[in-house]
Design a protein around this motif. Sequence first.
Motif, PDB file in Angstrom:
ATOM      1  N   ASN A  38       0.854  -1.190   0.000  1.00 52.78           N
ATOM      2  CA  ASN A  38       0.000   0.000   0.000  1.00 52.78           C
ATOM      3  C   ASN A  38       0.891   1.242   0.000  1.00 52.78           C
ATOM      4  N   SER A  86       2.032  12.173  -1.890  1.00 52.60           N
ATOM      5  CA  SER A  86       2.933  12.209  -0.736  1.00 52.60           C
ATOM      6  C   SER A  86       4.401  12.077  -1.132  1.00 52.60           C
ATOM      7  N   GLU A 131      -2.894   9.173  -3.343  1.00 52.31           N
ATOM      8  CA  GLU A 131      -2.327   9.794  -2.148  1.00 52.31           C
ATOM      9  C   GLU A 131      -0.835   9.462  -2.046  1.00 52.31           C
ATOM     10  N   VAL A 178       1.387   3.532   2.229  1.00 49.94           N
ATOM     11  CA  VAL A 178       2.145   3.783   3.465  1.00 49.94           C
ATOM     12  C   VAL A 178       3.468   3.024   3.431  1.00 49.94           C
ATOM     13  N   MET A 223      -3.543   3.485   2.077  1.00 47.88           N
ATOM     14  CA  MET A 223      -3.250   4.702   1.314  1.00 47.88           C
ATOM     15  C   MET A 223      -3.269   4.336  -0.164  1.00 47.88           C
TER      16      MET A 223
END
Lengths: 125, 202
Positions: free
Chosen positions: A37, A70, A66, A39, A62
């Motif tokens: 994912n 990020s 995103e 993260v 996530m």
Amino acid sequence: MKKRVLIVDDSSVMRKIVEKSLRQAGLEFEQVFEASNGVEGLAVAQNNKLDLILSDINMPMMDGLEFVRSLQGVDNAKGVPVVMITTEGSEARVMEAISFGARGYIRKPFTPDQVREYVTPLLGA
Amino acid sequence: MNPVSQFAQQSVAQKQNWGPLLELATQEVFDLMVGTPVIPNRRDEHEPSGSPEMSAVVGLGEDAGAPLDVGYSVSSVPVDSQPPKRSHPHLTAMVGMAGKLSGVLSVRCAMPVAVRIASKMLGLAEDVVNENINDALGEICNMVAGNFKAKIAGLADGCLLSVPTVICGADYELHSTQGGEQVEVRFTFDGEPLGIFLEVHP
């Protein structure tokens, strides 16, 4: 020169297929990192120097949008090409990913040739 | 017209046009990602419910919609339908669809078929793919759903997919609480039955 790639997908099968497709396309890698994912993907990107990131969009924890957004705040990831690999036929979501810095997308289902055509220029291989 | 109901309100005749698109979407996924084709199960018009093996796989009874001389059909989804009991494990992978089209796309097959699919997808022997079977069938379902909606004008941007869910067992039932209609496409994979279902909620 061998490269270092990060594959982000919640499906371990899909991560293996993407890696297999990269190798079938004749691309050689020094190291292939996996994350399930966004993260986990961010953690890998923060701690490793990468040459290429391939990411799914639709993931728990996530999602890929995103994650790409990020990545803009990760020093190690600056200038690293990001390609979305997704089942989404949605132009809107793909364009959103591109607006966050993704270089393009490969739509599932795909062939190794499609992966090679897309990835090779990004690696300068 | 309310855009949410735009696709659900299409007629059965219009949805029958979805059958060939669902068939094509499935064939493309298997050709590219599995490397073994699925063959549309062209039912004999005198054999309205298909083979008993296929009925067990797809979980439908004798009233499973209007028979067509092709591998797909459109039927009403009976609320609380009860599929026939199976004697060996089957898998159902499901992906939810929400937006202009609300529903569920599912892939159903027997366990040995799912094992073979995972084996071929990964290029590994069948006896070492155990932990990947559910994941592989879920990804097949996900890709068929995504590929199908990309073929319907206006749906690619208007419908989101859930992450896949996979059910495995010999004795389970799928219950629809909303009814609606179902587009059904039947195949054989390596000679074994495999069904694809698009349940469209009202």
